[in-house]
Design an enzyme around this catalytic site. Structure first.
Site, PDB file in Angstrom:
ATOM      1  N   SER A 142       0.897  -1.182  -0.203  1.00 48.78           N
ATOM      2  CA  SER A 142      -0.018  -0.093   0.177  1.00 48.78           C
ATOM      3  C   SER A 142       0.939   1.184  -0.072  1.00 48.78           C
ATOM      4  O   SER A 142       2.204   1.238   0.684  1.00 48.78           O
ATOM      5  CB  SER A 142      -0.998   0.108   1.196  1.00 48.78           C
ATOM      6  OG  SER A 142      -1.502   1.366   1.460  1.00 48.78           O
ATOM      7  N   TYR A 185      -3.330  -0.709  10.275  1.00 47.48           N
ATOM      8  CA  TYR A 185      -3.284  -1.069   8.769  1.00 47.48           C
ATOM      9  C   TYR A 185      -1.944  -0.742   7.883  1.00 47.48           C
ATOM     10  O   TYR A 185      -1.385  -1.484   7.310  1.00 47.48           O
ATOM     11  CB  TYR A 185      -4.518  -0.572   8.118  1.00 47.48           C
ATOM     12  CG  TYR A 185      -4.488  -0.766   6.483  1.00 47.48           C
ATOM     13  CD1 TYR A 185      -4.963  -1.946   6.080  1.00 47.48           C
ATOM     14  CD2 TYR A 185      -4.066   0.305   5.537  1.00 47.48           C
ATOM     15  CE1 TYR A 185      -4.881  -2.090   4.570  1.00 47.48           C
ATOM     16  CE2 TYR A 185      -4.202  -0.112   4.302  1.00 47.48           C
ATOM     17  CZ  TYR A 185      -4.529  -1.180   3.742  1.00 47.48           C
ATOM     18  OH  TYR A 185      -4.575  -1.579   2.415  1.00 47.48           O
TER      19      TYR A 185
END
Length: 307
Positions: A147, A172
């Protein structure tokens, strides 16, 4: 340099090849699976939800005549289930470690193994899965989808699972950084062991549902959503184009182990290019510590599982 020659609309054929895409039933993973199926490969959708996988396969078949797709029951948050799951596979040419979960609730959640849910699903599950898949992946390619948020994450090896300062978005980002560090470290260890398997890392940039083309029944973009998403399209993109870095990482023969691919425009949108591996991504000491902790937490060492 091959960067200028790669054509996202004219993919090389992959007939006879077998690719596993975790989380291939939805989001970016769906479009990775659709595009790989369009190249002629047999694509296996790794997913917990059979109904969603069936809907995704029906959508792929409606857009790719003769598509070869099937479902593999896969729950990355349940480490014990992975061994029997991968027993169903014979040979893989690549696995795309794409599945991920992003929680927004402030309450920290754990798996049945006692691991923080996002770290367990996004990183530990893939770490153990690659170990389990090693016998059927010899000479293939491991593609880890991270990400853009991982670039600004901070990872404390003493608190990998955010037990002390849990914030959903931070947890996350940490889980994705751990996952990407694993992808780079895996390639280093494979090279040192003389393996022909390679490991490539990619990130999709910024992707929004409002910029993503419809794929009924699991994603339908209304006209209103499309109009509201247009301003964001200056910097961000839909999930169809966000799949391009992973697809190139799988199919481009010029891509080498240890490389990082991401969108060309500010790392957020556009055609896939090879990015420099720098900053935390190049921290080999941190990667080594994450690897050691992951072995302890999963009971699996991907290098020791090779045939």
């Amino acid at each position: 340099m091959r960067t200028q020659q790669w054509d996202v609309r004219r993919l090389p054929r992959a007939d006879g090849k077998n690719f596993l895409v975790t989380g291939g039933n939805a989001g970016i993973g769906y479009f990775v699976a659709e595009q790989l199926a369009g190249a002629g490969a047999t694509v296996i959708l790794g997913s917990r939800d059979t109904a969603k996988a069936e809907a995704a396969m029906a959508s792929i078949r409606s857009r790719v005549p003769g598509a070869r797709v099937r479902h593999l029951q896969l729950d990355l948050s349940d480490l014990a289930s992975l061994k029997s799951t991968v027993d169903e596979l014979d040979r893989l040419d690549a696995v795309v470690c794409n599945a991920g979960v992003l929680l927004e609730q402030p309450r920290r959640r754990e798996t049945r193994d006692g691991h923080e849910l996002m770290f367990a699903t996004n990183h530990l599950g893939h770490f153990a899965l690659i170990g389990r898949l090693a016998p059927v992946l010899s000479g293939g390619r491991v593609v880890t989808t991270g990400s853009f948020t991982a670039k600004s994450a901070r990872l404390d090896p003493g608190d990998l699972q955010s037990a002390r300062d849990y914030q959903p978005k931070d947890a996350y980002a940490r889980s994705k950084l751990a996952q990407m560090l694993f992808g780079f470290e895996l390639d280093r260890r494979l090279r040192a062991a003389g393996s022909t398997t390679s490991s490539v890392v990619n990130h999709p940039g910024g992707a929004l549902d409002s910029l993503t083309p419809s794929r009924p029944p699991f994603h339908v973009r209304t006209a209103g959503q499309r109009l509201r998403g247009l301003p964001a399209g200056i910097l961000l993109q839909g999930k169809e184009t966000a799949a391009w870095p992973a697809v190139r990482a799988v199919l481009d023969p010029a891509v080498q182990g240890g490389q990082l691919l991401g969108p060309r425009v500010f790392g957020l949108r556009g055609k896939p290019r090879i990015e420099p591996v720098q900053g935390l991504f190049a921290d080999t000491e941190l990667a080594d510590r994450v690897w050691a902790a992951s072995v302890d937490l999963t009971g699996v060492d991907p290098l020791e599982c090779r045939p």
